[in-house]
Design an enzyme around this catalytic site. Structure first.
Site, PDB file in Angstrom:
ATOM      1  CE  LYS A   1      -3.040  -0.310  -5.273  1.00 27.22           C
ATOM      2  NZ  LYS A   1      -2.479   0.132  -3.980  1.00 27.22           N
ATOM      3  CB  THR A   2      -4.062   6.163  -7.378  1.00 28.25           C
ATOM      4  OG1 THR A   2      -4.797   5.215  -6.605  1.00 28.25           O
ATOM      5  CG2 THR A   2      -5.037   7.108  -8.057  1.00 28.25           C
TER       6      THR A   2
ATOM      7  CE  LYS B   1      -8.631   2.856  -4.512  1.00 28.71           C
ATOM      8  NZ  LYS B   1      -7.535   1.931  -4.823  1.00 28.71           N
TER       9      LYS B   1
ATOM     10  CG  ASP C   1      -6.091   6.739  -4.171  1.00 29.16           C
ATOM     11  OD1 ASP C   1      -5.460   7.817  -4.208  1.00 29.16           O
ATOM     12  OD2 ASP C   1      -5.750   5.780  -3.452  1.00 29.16           O
TER      13      ASP C   1
ATOM     14  CB  THR D   1      -0.941  -0.007   1.229  1.00 28.27           C
ATOM     15  OG1 THR D   1      -1.912   1.023   1.066  1.00 28.27           O
ATOM     16  CG2 THR D   1      -0.171   0.217   2.522  1.00 28.27           C
ATOM     17  CD  GLU D   2      -0.758   5.427   1.363  1.00 32.60           C
ATOM     18  OE1 GLU D   2      -0.254   6.396   0.757  1.00 32.60           O
ATOM     19  OE2 GLU D   2      -1.989   5.299   1.547  1.00 32.60           O
TER      20      GLU D   2
ATOM     21  CD  GLU E   1      -5.645   2.416  -7.820  1.00 31.86           C
ATOM     22  OE1 GLU E   1      -5.202   2.558  -6.661  1.00 31.86           O
ATOM     23  OE2 GLU E   1      -6.002   3.371  -8.530  1.00 31.86           O
TER      24      GLU E   1
ATOM     25  CB  SER F   1     -10.901   1.991   3.321  1.00 33.35           C
ATOM     26  OG  SER F   1      -9.599   1.524   3.040  1.00 33.35           O
TER      27      SER F   1
END
Length: 228
Positions: free
Chosen positions: A16-17, A38, A55, A12-13, A117, A42
């Site tokens: 990706k976006t 997507k 995102d 994560t982080e 995504e 959350s």
């Protein structure tokens, strides 16, 4: 001819976006129609129009087809926690069946280039023993892997690529996104990733002060991405 891919990451982080938006922008520059989804997000903000995720909004902004927010992001949770925990707190069933329909409806729009995504990495949990990867398996989408380049990324990238292959899916390509520009031996690490990930690299995106979709697109070569 239409093409659709699932975008996952090594963690994560890791951008990706940012990369997905850049890929969509690059496709638009080639005159392709674009769409995105997507399915679950959350860390959303309450607005007058309902929960909104930054995102998902970024992806929506790079869609040339007219899509509603709820088509791009059908399942949204306010807490910035793992989706399966947020769903549990909200009393929502988060499984493959509940996500597959909305994603298929976006795919059925027939855009030239569609991206779906994920959230976090490849094995993000859903209800029970299911994972978000099971959604990709059910849809049989080829995968684009975003590698967050930093210390430890080689192990994460290789393990993710192996998991995608074991799941019977095609790893269509990968993108190196430099999240830590101080990574020791950066070029050597990138070379090792290229040797060990069995797919073409669409480009290396440096740490950008303003990571706009246009700036990211300039670092990517979509001609290396095979259509499946």
């Amino acid at each position: 001819m239409t093409a659709a891919y699932f975008v996952t990451g090594t963690d994560t982080e890791i951008g990706k976006t940012t990369i997905a938006a850049g890929l969509l922008h690059a496709a638009r520059l080639q005159g392709l129609s674009t769409a995105a989804a997507k399915p679950v997000a959350s860390g959303c903000t309450r607005t007058a129009d309902g929960l909104r995720n930054d995102d998902a909004l970024a992806l929506l902004g790079e869609c040339s087809l007219a899509l509603r927010y709820d088509e791009v992001n059908p399942v949204a949770f306010e807490p910035a926690i793992a989706p399966h925990l947020a769903a549990r707190e909200a009393g929502v069933v988060l499984d493959v069946a509940s996500l597959r329909g909305p994603v298929r409806r976006v795919l059925e729009k027939g855009a030239d280039f569609t991206l779906v995504e994920g959230a976090g990495g490849w094995r993000v949990p859903l209800d029970g023993q299911a994972s978000l990867s099971d959604l990709v398996i059910s849809l049989q989408l080829p995968v684009i892997l975003v590698v967050g380049v930093r210390l430890g990324c080689i192990n994460q990238a290789v393990l993710t690529a192996e998991a995608i292959s074991r799941d019977g899916l095609i790893l269509a390509s990968w993108v190196a996104n430099v999240v830590d520009p101080q990574t020791s031996r950066l070029e050597e690490n990138l070379a090792t990733l290229a040797e060990r990930i069995p797919a073409p690299c669409l480009g290396c995106v440096p740490r950008l002060a303003l990571p706009s979709a246009a700036a990211v697109a300039s670092c990517l070569d979509l001609s290396l991405l095979e259509r499946f």
